[in-house]
Design a protein around this motif. Structure first.
Motif, short mmCIF file in Angstrom:
data_model
loop_
_atom_site.label_atom_id
_atom_site.label_comp_id
_atom_site.label_asym_id
_atom_site.label_seq_id
_atom_site.Cartn_x
_atom_site.Cartn_y
_atom_site.Cartn_z
N MET A 34 0.82 -1.20 0.00
CA MET A 34 0.00 0.00 0.00
C MET A 34 0.87 1.27 0.00
N ALA A 35 1.91 1.27 0.82
CA ALA A 35 2.80 2.44 0.89
C ALA A 35 3.55 2.63 -0.42
N ASP A 36 3.88 1.52 -1.09
CA ASP A 36 4.58 1.62 -2.37
C ASP A 36 3.72 2.24 -3.46
N VAL A 37 2.41 2.22 -3.29
CA VAL A 37 1.51 2.92 -4.20
C VAL A 37 1.33 4.38 -3.74
N ALA A 38 1.21 4.59 -2.44
CA ALA A 38 0.93 5.93 -1.91
C ALA A 38 2.09 6.90 -2.11
N ALA A 39 3.32 6.47 -1.84
CA ALA A 39 4.47 7.38 -1.88
C ALA A 39 4.68 8.03 -3.26
N PRO A 40 4.69 7.26 -4.34
CA PRO A 40 4.86 7.91 -5.65
C PRO A 40 3.68 8.83 -6.00
N ASP A 124 -8.40 3.95 -3.96
CA ASP A 124 -8.76 2.64 -4.51
C ASP A 124 -7.53 1.82 -4.89
N LYS A 125 -6.54 2.46 -5.52
CA LYS A 125 -5.32 1.74 -5.89
C LYS A 125 -4.55 1.28 -4.66
N ILE A 126 -4.54 2.10 -3.63
CA ILE A 126 -3.85 1.75 -2.39
C ILE A 126 -4.53 0.54 -1.74
N ALA A 127 -5.85 0.60 -1.64
CA ALA A 127 -6.60 -0.51 -1.05
C ALA A 127 -6.44 -1.79 -1.86
N GLU A 128 -6.46 -1.68 -3.17
CA GLU A 128 -6.30 -2.85 -4.03
C GLU A 128 -4.94 -3.52 -3.84
N ALA A 129 -3.90 -2.71 -3.66
CA ALA A 129 -2.56 -3.27 -3.46
C ALA A 129 -2.50 -4.10 -2.18
N GLY A 130 -3.07 -3.58 -1.11
CA GLY A 130 -3.10 -4.33 0.15
C GLY A 130 -4.00 -5.54 0.06
#
Length: 142
Positions: A34-40, A124-130
């Motif tokens: 999730m963090a790997d999606v959020a940071a960028p 949504d992308k963050i939640a999907e990653a987790g």
């Protein structure tokens, strides 16, 4: 997406117990994903909102750092920080402070809420990653 089928309440109770016993390593992996999606997304949104300081050689958007995952009774979290300092005119300011002022503004500077905007835009992308990490675990272990 995976499908979890339950035939009766006994199966449901057992499924919840097994999910509750999920190893911390799996939870940590989900948080990291999730963090790997959020940071960028934070960096990109900051760029588009003009957060980059053209007068400085050290930019807060280049100083985004992820903490180690931390497990809590209710799940876990990771911090996304702005590490380091910037010195201008002999005054040193922490990058976290600069990010805060950009996010919320001050009397003489309008807010540029790049962190909140990025998190909302990518929710949504963050939640999907987790969820992908968690579903992969469930599929392999049920």
């Amino acid at each position: 997406m995976a499908r979890l089928e339950i035939d009766d309440f006994k199966d449901l109770d057992e499924a919840f117990k097994r999910i509750a016993e999920m190893p911390d390593a799996v939870k940590d992996k989900a948080l990291r994903a999730m963090a790997d999606v959020a940071a960028p997304e934070i960096k990109s949104t900051g760029e588009s909102m003009g957060v980059r300081d053209r007068e400085s050689s050290t930019h807060i958007l280049d100083s985004i750092k992820l903490s180690k995952p931390k497990t809590t009774a209710s799940g876990g979290y990771m911090d996304i920080n702005f590490s380091g300092n910037r010195t201008r005119n002999g005054i040193t300011t922490r990058n976290d402070e600069i990010a805060y002022v950009n996010e919320y503004g001050r009397n003489d500077q309008d807010a540029r809420p790049f962190i909140g905007t990025a998190m909302n835009k990518a929710a949504d992308k963050i939640a999907e990653a987790g969820a992908k990490v968690l579903w992969d675990y469930i599929e392999k272990n049920f």
